[in-house]
Design a protein around this motif. Structure first.
Motif, PDB file in Angstrom:
ATOM      1  N   GLU A  81       0.839  -1.189   0.000  1.00 26.32           N
ATOM      2  CA  GLU A  81       0.000   0.000   0.000  1.00 26.32           C
ATOM      3  C   GLU A  81       0.877   1.244   0.000  1.00 26.32           C
ATOM      4  OE1 GLU A  81      -2.753   2.180   3.199  1.00 26.32           O
ATOM      5  OE2 GLU A  81      -3.597   0.253   2.531  1.00 26.32           O
ATOM      6  N   PHE A  82       0.493   2.215  -0.831  1.00 30.73           N
ATOM      7  CA  PHE A  82       1.196   3.492  -0.894  1.00 30.73           C
ATOM      8  C   PHE A  82       0.166   4.548  -1.218  1.00 30.73           C
ATOM      9  CE2 PHE A  82       3.354   6.911  -3.172  1.00 30.73           C
ATOM     10  CZ  PHE A  82       4.457   7.160  -2.363  1.00 30.73           C
ATOM     11  N   TRP A  83       0.092   5.583  -0.381  1.00 29.85           N
ATOM     12  CA  TRP A  83      -0.869   6.668  -0.576  1.00 29.85           C
ATOM     13  C   TRP A  83      -2.289   6.106  -0.717  1.00 29.85           C
ATOM     14  CZ3 TRP A  83       0.690  11.578   0.167  1.00 29.85           C
ATOM     15  CH2 TRP A  83      -0.197  12.612  -0.144  1.00 29.85           C
ATOM     16  N   SER A  84      -2.596   5.084   0.071  1.00 35.04           N
ATOM     17  CA  SER A  84      -3.898   4.400   0.057  1.00 35.04           C
ATOM     18  C   SER A  84      -4.181   3.688  -1.261  1.00 35.04           C
ATOM     19  CB  SER A  84      -5.042   5.375   0.382  1.00 35.04           C
ATOM     20  OG  SER A  84      -4.877   5.909   1.677  1.00 35.04           O
ATOM     21  N   LEU A  85      -3.156   3.492  -2.080  1.00 36.14           N
ATOM     22  CA  LEU A  85      -3.300   2.718  -3.309  1.00 36.14           C
ATOM     23  C   LEU A  85      -2.769   1.317  -3.068  1.00 36.14           C
ATOM     24  CD1 LEU A  85      -1.932   5.278  -5.939  1.00 36.14           C
ATOM     25  CD2 LEU A  85      -4.321   4.873  -5.325  1.00 36.14           C
ATOM     26  N   ASP A  86      -3.496   0.316  -3.523  1.00 30.91           N
ATOM     27  CA  ASP A  86      -3.046  -1.068  -3.421  1.00 30.91           C
ATOM     28  C   ASP A  86      -2.243  -1.385  -4.680  1.00 30.91           C
ATOM     29  OD1 ASP A  86      -2.744  -3.725  -2.643  1.00 30.91           O
ATOM     30  OD2 ASP A  86      -4.597  -4.335  -3.663  1.00 30.91           O
ATOM     31  N   LEU A  87      -0.935  -1.508  -4.519  1.00 35.35           N
ATOM     32  CA  LEU A  87      -0.041  -1.666  -5.659  1.00 35.35           C
ATOM     33  C   LEU A  87       0.541  -3.073  -5.722  1.00 35.35           C
ATOM     34  CD1 LEU A  87       1.957   1.664  -5.305  1.00 35.35           C
ATOM     35  CD2 LEU A  87       0.070   1.217  -6.893  1.00 35.35           C
ATOM     36  N   ALA A  88       0.668  -3.575  -6.931  1.00 34.18           N
ATOM     37  CA  ALA A  88       1.413  -4.808  -7.145  1.00 34.18           C
ATOM     38  C   ALA A  88       2.901  -4.484  -7.126  1.00 34.18           C
ATOM     39  CB  ALA A  88       1.028  -5.437  -8.479  1.00 34.18           C
ATOM     40  N   VAL A  89       3.682  -5.354  -6.495  1.00 33.82           N
ATOM     41  CA  VAL A  89       5.136  -5.205  -6.508  1.00 33.82           C
ATOM     42  C   VAL A  89       5.764  -6.567  -6.788  1.00 33.82           C
ATOM     43  CG1 VAL A  89       5.205  -3.227  -4.942  1.00 33.82           C
ATOM     44  CG2 VAL A  89       5.317  -5.520  -4.003  1.00 33.82           C
ATOM     45  N   THR A  90       6.916  -6.543  -7.411  1.00 32.58           N
ATOM     46  CA  THR A  90       7.696  -7.756  -7.673  1.00 32.58           C
ATOM     47  C   THR A  90       9.149  -7.452  -7.330  1.00 32.58           C
ATOM     48  OG1 THR A  90       8.423  -7.254  -9.932  1.00 32.58           O
ATOM     49  CG2 THR A  90       6.176  -8.125  -9.683  1.00 32.58           C
ATOM     50  N   PRO A  91       9.999  -8.462  -7.283  1.00 37.18           N
ATOM     51  CA  PRO A  91      11.428  -8.206  -7.027  1.00 37.18           C
ATOM     52  C   PRO A  91      12.106  -7.361  -8.089  1.00 37.18           C
ATOM     53  CG  PRO A  91      10.898 -10.491  -6.541  1.00 37.18           C
ATOM     54  CD  PRO A  91       9.694  -9.905  -7.228  1.00 37.18           C
ATOM     55  N   GLU A  92      11.389  -7.036  -9.164  1.00 34.86           N
ATOM     56  CA  GLU A  92      11.945  -6.166 -10.207  1.00 34.86           C
ATOM     57  C   GLU A  92      11.844  -4.693  -9.838  1.00 34.86           C
ATOM     58  OE1 GLU A  92      13.499  -7.383 -12.627  1.00 34.86           O
ATOM     59  OE2 GLU A  92      12.804  -9.451 -12.789  1.00 34.86           O
TER      60      GLU A  92
END
Length: 282
Positions: A81-92
């Motif tokens: 979560e960042f700035w109330s946004l649900d973000l996908a993250v990967t090791p990239e």
């Protein structure tokens, strides 16, 4: 095994691996189990006696082992979560940090809330800053760049999932993809950790992309210098440059901005009291 039994086992495992985590270990265990079961975290609390299928329990225990070995929670769940946004993250991509929200706060403060401002986010990673600005300022036209093709793929996927279609993603290093275009606002959270910084010995950082942490050549200020010196050619008159940097780098970054001809140069502190970002106006 039941949900409660797995949670207890997980808390013991993480507390033993990282004694300083305290209560945070319990939260992380809940998030890992909810992810492994593909259920909301609230369901774990409402049904602690529920039995867990052996395959799901094995999946959870495998994730738990990786977390105990230092792999970041965000990479295990694939979300942040960042700035109330649900973000996908990967090791990239670099995992978005809470202190980077200061960059968004200052961009919103110096940028117009009503005019169709032109903004660029250089080194966008998963797209966190660009997408936060797009959510807050739908009328802005935003370009987000990154030299990493896999990172741009993650950022584009996040934009699509959040239906923030006003962000244009371009591939290339720093100002290279911008061409002759000029912007009212340029923001960046570049790599700023020196190659010999003891912080890189942290197990968590070992899993994050080195390109997003340390500039080529290992000089902590290298990317910040490139951005400070190159930004005037890509800013409209009165445009702003906002740079995130290390907690001890404010003085050097201010000096770079002044030398590049910026006015109103000032640094801002994060919630921990550290100078975390510096801005200047063309």
């Amino acid at each position: 095994m039941t949900v409660e039994a797995l949670l207890n086992r997980g808390r013991q495992r993480l507390s033993a691996a990282e004694p300083e985590t305290g209560a945070a270990a319990g939260l992380e265990v809940e998030l890992l189990l909810a992810h492994a079961l593909a259920v909301p975290r609230a369901r774990l609390k409402s049904h602690p006696e529920a039995p867990v299928e052996p395959t799901a329990a094995e999946r959870f225990l495998a994730l738990l082992g990786r977390r105990a070995a230092g792999e970041p929670l965000a990479y295990l769940t694939g979300r942040r979560e960042f700035w109330s946004l649900d973000l996908a993250v990967t090791p990239e991509v670099l995992i978005p940090r809470p202190e980077t929200e200061l960059l968004v706060e200052r961009a919103l403060a110096v940028g117009s809330a009503t005019e169709p401002l032109r903004a660029a986010d250089l080194g966008t990673g998963c797209g966190a800053v660009a997408l936060a600005l797009a959510r807050e300022r739908p009328g802005w036209r935003i370009v987000a760049t990154d030299v990493s093709a896999p990172a741009l793929a993650v950022a584009r996927a996040n934009a699509a999932a959040l239906a923030l279609s006003q962000v244009e993603f371009l591939s290339g290093s720093w100002f290279e993809p911008l061409g002759p275009a000029r912007f009212d606002l340029i923001v960046s959270n570049p790599p700023y950790v020196a190659a010999d910084d003891p912080a890189l010995a942290s197990p968590a950082l070992a899993f994050e992309p080195p390109l997003a942490l340390t500039p080529p050549g290992g000089d902590a200020l290298a990317s910040l210098r490139v951005l400070a010196r190159g930004a005037p050619a890509h800013l409209a008159p009165g445009g702003w440059l906002l740079l995130e940097h290390g907690a001890t780098q404010g003085h050097e970054v201010r000096a770079e901005l002044v030398a590049a001809g910026f006015a109103h140069v000032r640094s801002h502190r994060d919630l921990a009291g550290h100078e975390r970002m510096t801005e200047g106006q063309r």
